[in-house]
Design an enzyme around this catalytic site. Structure first.
Site, mmCIF file in Angstrom:
data_model
loop_
_atom_site.group_PDB
_atom_site.id
_atom_site.type_symbol
_atom_site.label_atom_id
_atom_site.label_comp_id
_atom_site.label_asym_id
_atom_site.label_seq_id
_atom_site.Cartn_x
_atom_site.Cartn_y
_atom_site.Cartn_z
ATOM 1 N N GLU A 53 0.670 -1.234 -0.225
ATOM 2 C CA GLU A 53 -0.039 0.017 -0.015
ATOM 3 C C GLU A 53 0.848 1.345 -0.212
ATOM 4 O O GLU A 53 0.218 2.431 -0.306
ATOM 5 C CB GLU A 53 -1.148 0.133 1.116
ATOM 6 C CG GLU A 53 -0.109 0.230 2.387
ATOM 7 C CD GLU A 53 -1.139 -0.147 3.738
ATOM 8 O OE1 GLU A 53 -2.392 -1.055 3.409
ATOM 9 O OE2 GLU A 53 -0.866 0.087 4.921
ATOM 10 N N SER A 54 2.190 1.109 0.199
ATOM 11 C CA SER A 54 2.985 2.507 0.205
ATOM 12 C C SER A 54 3.203 2.760 -1.340
ATOM 13 O O SER A 54 3.654 3.827 -1.709
ATOM 14 C CB SER A 54 4.290 2.116 0.709
ATOM 15 O OG SER A 54 5.087 0.773 -0.180
#
Lengths: 253, 266
Positions: A53-54
């Site tokens: 999700e980064s």
């Protein structure tokens, strides 16, 4: 052939890795899910696409990242994109095959709590980190796999707080809410595997890991656990799986 | 055009008591030095905003700077809990902390709405979760075209956003590359912005994929070498994982934290 020596944690990571097929796209949470996904990519699923999700799309780390934003993930990714893009363009439209999540509490319908322990949100017994990306992973991935160690504290009849929606109070709840993904289809623990019952969506023990007995799983579960009629044994870890996992762990130190 | 300032001047001029302040950075490029300058200047009553409040927010909360936190995941990444955050939520120490809790997707979309000049954003999420019951800024909305039930979240427009980046030139044009998180959206959503950078250079070398915040979109730029440590700045230094692990022991204990705070404030 003698079976290799291994820990229950190693069995859990290996069982979780086996659940991922080659070529799948997998949205990975940190910790146990990341270990399993990276092991799968280094063994039977070299074309597994890891998404963090980064904003790291197609990450190919050579060691286990300590966090989802480690530089190693960005440097080895096919693309690095912004966080709004990850959620809006990739996750929400259902482009991801599997979401791999951990949990602090999981209930018999696969609902996940990572927010608070205790029934009073305003005055919790324990304040946990919170939702992060999990609610949308649980809502929109085609399937969700959950991996966590089994104990009465973690496997509860009903979670104190629904951070991420599993099957609600039974089969049909997801459809009623318009959630596009199938929700949790597999739970991997250090003792065995559980899958939702096709009729009721209640988590049911389908596999026992080697050396584990049903009574032991029941004792570590906070509800009257149902057991599948055709309960099976998880195959022992192979030498290759174990050495792959140990190399990965060692490289992460 | 962005003004080049010192860190102390930038914080003194742009961050006021009671402001809504976002310090963004997704593991990478976290503006830690700027957060500690806010502690040093003794700001109070801040509403802190951030998707992933990590140790610099633990420090700000423990120092009593904040009265409210808007966030989606509060932990020490890869290590465990934020103990100052926990202490404030569970015991009101050193001051009570109100929380407004979202998911990552909710927070990202709130910044996008803010940057887009719109009052709210729409997403398909939160359905069936208890977050919607406890967070007033999550509301159901019906699509006017299909009738689908979706979720609306209001725009986030911080009084000031602070981010860290690799480089700027003397005009205040900013280069930022690697994991970019939600920093661009957070800067564009804010009324004022401060960008701390590893270095200010005479001329920016063109760099493929470098996200450039043009000088006219930024209020002020401050040169703060190592300003993201113990997080990292791609091309400059790596993440200091040991420092994140060490923070656990410092933050676990009010007295240990007090010693740390006295050193930072000195």
């Amino acid at each position: 052939m003698s079976s290799p020596e291994y820990s229950t944690d190693e069995m859990m990571s290996i069982a979780a890795a086996r659940a991922l097929d080659d070529g799948m796209s997998c949205f990975v949470g940190i910790g146990l899910p990341s270990t399993a996904a990276n092991l799968a990519r280094r063994s039977h699923a070299p074309n597994l696409k890891l998404i963090y999700e980064s904003g790291c799309l197609g990450a190919k780390p050579s060691r286990l990242p300590l966090s989802i934003g480690d530089g190693e993930l960005a440097e080895t990714a096919d693309a690095v994109i912004s966080v709004p893009e990850v959620f809006n363009y990739w996750l929400q439209p259902g482009r991801i095959d599997v979401g791999f999540l951990g949990a602090a509490q999981l209930d018999k319908f696969g609902n996940i709590n990572t927010t608070v322990i205790g029934s009073d949100y305003a005055d919790p017994k324990v304040r946990l980190p919170g939702a992060g990306g999990a609610p949308e992973i649980a809502a929109s991935c085609r399937e969700v796999f959950v991996v966590l160690r089994q104990s009465k504290r973690a496997f509860v009849e009903k979670v104190d707080f629904v951070t991420s929606f599993g099957h609600g109070s039974g089969r049909g709840d997801r459809e009623r809410l318009g959630l596009p993904g199938a929700g949790p289809t597999l739970v991997v623990t250090d003792l065995g595997l559980m899958r939702p019952d096709p009729g009721t969506a209640e988590l049911t023990l389908t596999h026992l890991h080697p050396g584990v007995e049903v009574e032991q799983v029941r004792e570590a579960t906070g509800w009257a656990l149902k057991v599948a009629d055709d309960l099976r044994r998880t195959p022992e870890p192979t030498e290759a799986e174990l050495s792959g996992l140990r190399e990965l762990k060692k490289a992460g130190e | 055009m962005a003004e080049i300032v010192s860190l102390a001047d930038g914080v003194a001029r742009l961050v006021h008591d009671g402001d809504t302040v976002a310090l963004e950075g997704f593991t990478h490029l976290i503006p830690v030095a700027a957060g500690q300058e806010i502690i040093r200047q003794g700001r109070r009553g801040l509403t802190l905003v951030r998707m992933t409040p990590d140790i610099v927010y633990d420090q700000l909360i423990g120092a009593g700077c904040a009265s409210k936190l808007i966030f989606s995941w509060g932990g020490n990444p890869g290590v465990g809990s934020l103990h100052r955050f926990r202490d404030a939520v569970q015991h009101g120490w050193p001051v009570p902390l109100e929380i407004e809790e979202h998911s990552h997707a909710g927070m990202a979309n709130r910044y996008v709405a803010g940057a887009s000049g719109l009052p709210f954003a729409v997403l398909r999420g939160y359905s069936g979760t208890d977050l919607a019951k406890h967070t007033a800024t999550i509301k159901p909305i019906t699509c006017p075209f299909t009738g689908e039930q979706l979720t609306a979240v209001p725009a986030l427009n911080p009084d000031v956003t602070i981010v860290h980046a690799q480089r700027a030139d003397r005009e205040g044009n900013v280069q930022l590359w690697g994991i970019a998180g939600v920093q661009k959206e957070a800067v564009l959503a804010a009324k004022r912005s401060l960008v701390t950078v590893e270095e200010v250079v005479d001329e920016l070398e063109p760099r493929p994929g470098a996200l450039v915040l043009p000088s006219w979109a930024v209020t002020a730029v401050a040169e703060v070498p190592s300003g993201a440590k113990p997080s990292y700045a791609a091309g400059y230094y790596d993440r200091d994982n040991a420092a994140y692990q060490a923070w656990d022991a410092v933050s676990r204990d009010r007295e240990e934290f007090g010693k740390w705070l006295a050193e930072v404030a000195a």
